[in-house]
Write a protein that holds these residues in place. Sequence first.
Motif, PDB file in Angstrom:
ATOM      1  N   ILE A   1       0.911  -1.159   0.213  1.00  0.00           N
ATOM      2  CA  ILE A   1       0.028  -0.190   0.371  1.00  0.00           C
ATOM      3  C   ILE A   1       0.791   1.149  -0.036  1.00  0.00           C
ATOM      4  O   ILE A   1       0.616   1.797  -1.334  1.00  0.00           O
ATOM      5  N   SER A   2       2.347   0.900   0.675  1.00  0.00           N
ATOM      6  CA  SER A   2       2.419   2.383   1.032  1.00  0.00           C
ATOM      7  C   SER A   2       3.505   2.600  -0.198  1.00  0.00           C
ATOM      8  O   SER A   2       3.868   3.909  -0.577  1.00  0.00           O
ATOM      9  N   HIS A   3       4.296   2.151  -0.995  1.00  0.00           N
ATOM     10  CA  HIS A   3       4.420   1.725  -2.450  1.00  0.00           C
ATOM     11  C   HIS A   3       3.627   1.831  -3.227  1.00  0.00           C
ATOM     12  O   HIS A   3       4.575   2.775  -4.093  1.00  0.00           O
ATOM     13  N   THR A   4       1.876   1.734  -3.129  1.00  0.00           N
ATOM     14  CA  THR A   4       1.705   2.596  -4.050  1.00  0.00           C
ATOM     15  C   THR A   4       0.917   3.888  -4.622  1.00  0.00           C
ATOM     16  O   THR A   4       1.285   4.836  -5.268  1.00  0.00           O
ATOM     17  N   ILE A   5       1.134   4.251  -2.983  1.00  0.00           N
ATOM     18  CA  ILE A   5       0.670   5.546  -2.936  1.00  0.00           C
ATOM     19  C   ILE A   5       1.531   6.531  -3.524  1.00  0.00           C
ATOM     20  O   ILE A   5       1.616   6.810  -3.873  1.00  0.00           O
ATOM     21  N   ARG A   6       3.199   5.817  -2.575  1.00  0.00           N
ATOM     22  CA  ARG A   6       4.078   6.784  -3.666  1.00  0.00           C
ATOM     23  C   ARG A   6       4.877   6.614  -4.948  1.00  0.00           C
ATOM     24  O   ARG A   6       4.955   7.671  -5.359  1.00  0.00           O
ATOM     25  N   THR A   7       3.841   5.632  -5.828  1.00  0.00           N
ATOM     26  CA  THR A   7       4.405   5.202  -6.797  1.00  0.00           C
ATOM     27  C   THR A   7       3.619   6.497  -7.534  1.00  0.00           C
ATOM     28  O   THR A   7       3.390   7.472  -8.741  1.00  0.00           O
ATOM     29  N   GLN A   8       2.037   6.322  -7.120  1.00  0.00           N
ATOM     30  CA  GLN A   8       0.782   7.915  -7.544  1.00  0.00           C
ATOM     31  C   GLN A   8       1.624   9.127  -7.387  1.00  0.00           C
ATOM     32  O   GLN A   8       1.648  10.225  -8.316  1.00  0.00           O
ATOM     33  N   VAL A   9       2.655   9.318  -6.354  1.00  0.00           N
ATOM     34  CA  VAL A   9       2.949  10.830  -5.944  1.00  0.00           C
ATOM     35  C   VAL A   9       3.956  11.656  -7.573  1.00  0.00           C
ATOM     36  O   VAL A   9       3.998  12.187  -8.035  1.00  0.00           O
ATOM     37  N   PHE A  10       4.923  10.350  -8.070  1.00  0.00           N
ATOM     38  CA  PHE A  10       5.880  10.254  -9.165  1.00  0.00           C
ATOM     39  C   PHE A  10       4.960  10.151 -10.021  1.00  0.00           C
ATOM     40  O   PHE A  10       5.281  10.896 -11.784  1.00  0.00           O
ATOM     41  N   THR A  11       3.782   9.126 -10.142  1.00  0.00           N
ATOM     42  CA  THR A  11       2.834   8.977 -11.891  1.00  0.00           C
ATOM     43  C   THR A  11       2.402  10.068 -12.047  1.00  0.00           C
ATOM     44  O   THR A  11       1.842  10.897 -13.194  1.00  0.00           O
TER      45      THR A  11
ATOM     46  N   LEU B   1       0.633  11.375   0.525  1.00  0.00           N
ATOM     47  CA  LEU B   1      -0.516  11.494   0.667  1.00  0.00           C
ATOM     48  C   LEU B   1      -0.376  12.930   0.299  1.00  0.00           C
ATOM     49  O   LEU B   1      -1.714  13.606  -0.503  1.00  0.00           O
ATOM     50  N   LEU B   2       0.097  13.296   1.458  1.00  0.00           N
ATOM     51  CA  LEU B   2      -0.097  15.313   1.532  1.00  0.00           C
ATOM     52  C   LEU B   2      -0.058  15.467   0.795  1.00  0.00           C
ATOM     53  O   LEU B   2      -0.185  17.161   0.442  1.00  0.00           O
ATOM     54  N   THR B   3       0.813  15.853  -0.199  1.00  0.00           N
ATOM     55  CA  THR B   3       1.055  15.956  -1.769  1.00  0.00           C
ATOM     56  C   THR B   3       0.512  16.163  -2.796  1.00  0.00           C
ATOM     57  O   THR B   3       0.113  17.123  -2.978  1.00  0.00           O
ATOM     58  N   LEU B   4      -0.583  14.567  -2.496  1.00  0.00           N
ATOM     59  CA  LEU B   4      -1.091  14.467  -4.006  1.00  0.00           C
ATOM     60  C   LEU B   4      -2.243  15.654  -3.345  1.00  0.00           C
ATOM     61  O   LEU B   4      -3.028  16.035  -4.118  1.00  0.00           O
ATOM     62  N   CYS B   5      -2.713  16.096  -2.035  1.00  0.00           N
ATOM     63  CA  CYS B   5      -3.765  16.497  -1.473  1.00  0.00           C
ATOM     64  C   CYS B   5      -3.235  18.219  -1.612  1.00  0.00           C
ATOM     65  O   CYS B   5      -4.658  18.989  -2.207  1.00  0.00           O
TER      66      CYS B   5
END
Length: 360
Positions: A72-82, A130-134
């Motif tokens: 889950i942590s890896h998925t969220i981190r990947t979304q930031v870079f994507t 997640l905070l950066t995506l917000c």
Amino acid sequence: MSSYANRVCLRCRTHKRKCDKLLPVCSLCKRLNRVCCYTEPNGIAGSGNSPEDVSSISLPVPDLAQLTSPNISHTIRTQVFTIIGDESRIRAVAAVYFRTIHPWFPILAEGPFYERLTHILTYTSPDLSLLTLCMVLLGVKPVDDEIPPRMRSLYILLKGFIATLEAIEINSLELLQCRLLLTIFEVGHGMYPAAYISIGANVRAAVALGANEVSKAQLEEMFKSPGRADEARRIWRGIVITDRALMTILEFGCSLKAPGSESCAAASYELQQDVIGELVNASESFAAQITPADLEALPVFVVHSVYKAARLLLGVLRDSPKLDSGRAVSVLENVLQCMSTRWMTGKRYLDELKRQKTAS
């Protein structure tokens, strides 16, 4: 009929595999139960507002064995870079946030945030990611009186991630900040009852974390440092302010009545007219001189104050000897129209005023 993307997905491109470009998930990613993203080089997936573009941010139903904290942590981190990009782009997003949202809603400490930002690059920090995506989401402006579909997809994704982190027992100051920023997004764009439900969850999460402690010493003992204690205090104040604003928005009714003979009531009535008169004058000046930078940094709570004044002018203050109510309402409607280009709730308030005029 199946729809196809105009480019291969990120995973197939990275691993140099043949991609059938099927939407919302390519066949290979579906078979492997992997995240499938079709992305533009400089941002969120897709280039338009069609359903095909919207569905390009998608998560296949995972195998239950894969729902682990590291995955889950890896998925969220990947979304930031994507979605955002490399470190320089993440910092650019943060800079916009601190220039536009932070001045009127300072729930983050800017210096410590940038210090913690390096953690995204060195190890998985799902709540900070997640905070950066917000921050990205709060920069969104309506297009044709609607939230862009791609950004609505991001909003749904973030709500889901918050629930997921909660399920794996993560409750941190960063996650609390995420919750609160999403609530601000919901308030700003008139997303009810979501905003009302969110603020209740925010209060409970803050209490569970101990961020509601009043004493400075208690906060420092709880969060182990003066800096983190100060940040907890900022967040709790933000929650209280947002909660009170929501109660005003959702329970507002023009219950003010013309005064009788009581001197106190008469004085309050006079003061109400003076305050609204000042607001009308300020709104007229604002609409005449507004710049894109002003709109970008517009506090979300101001929009409701303008609407509330207009409601009173259409109601109990309609025949006020101090105010030209017709002209004043026109001024406030004009400024709400300007504000609606930043926060969609302005458009919703305009519709409410139109209905009130029709009813009267």
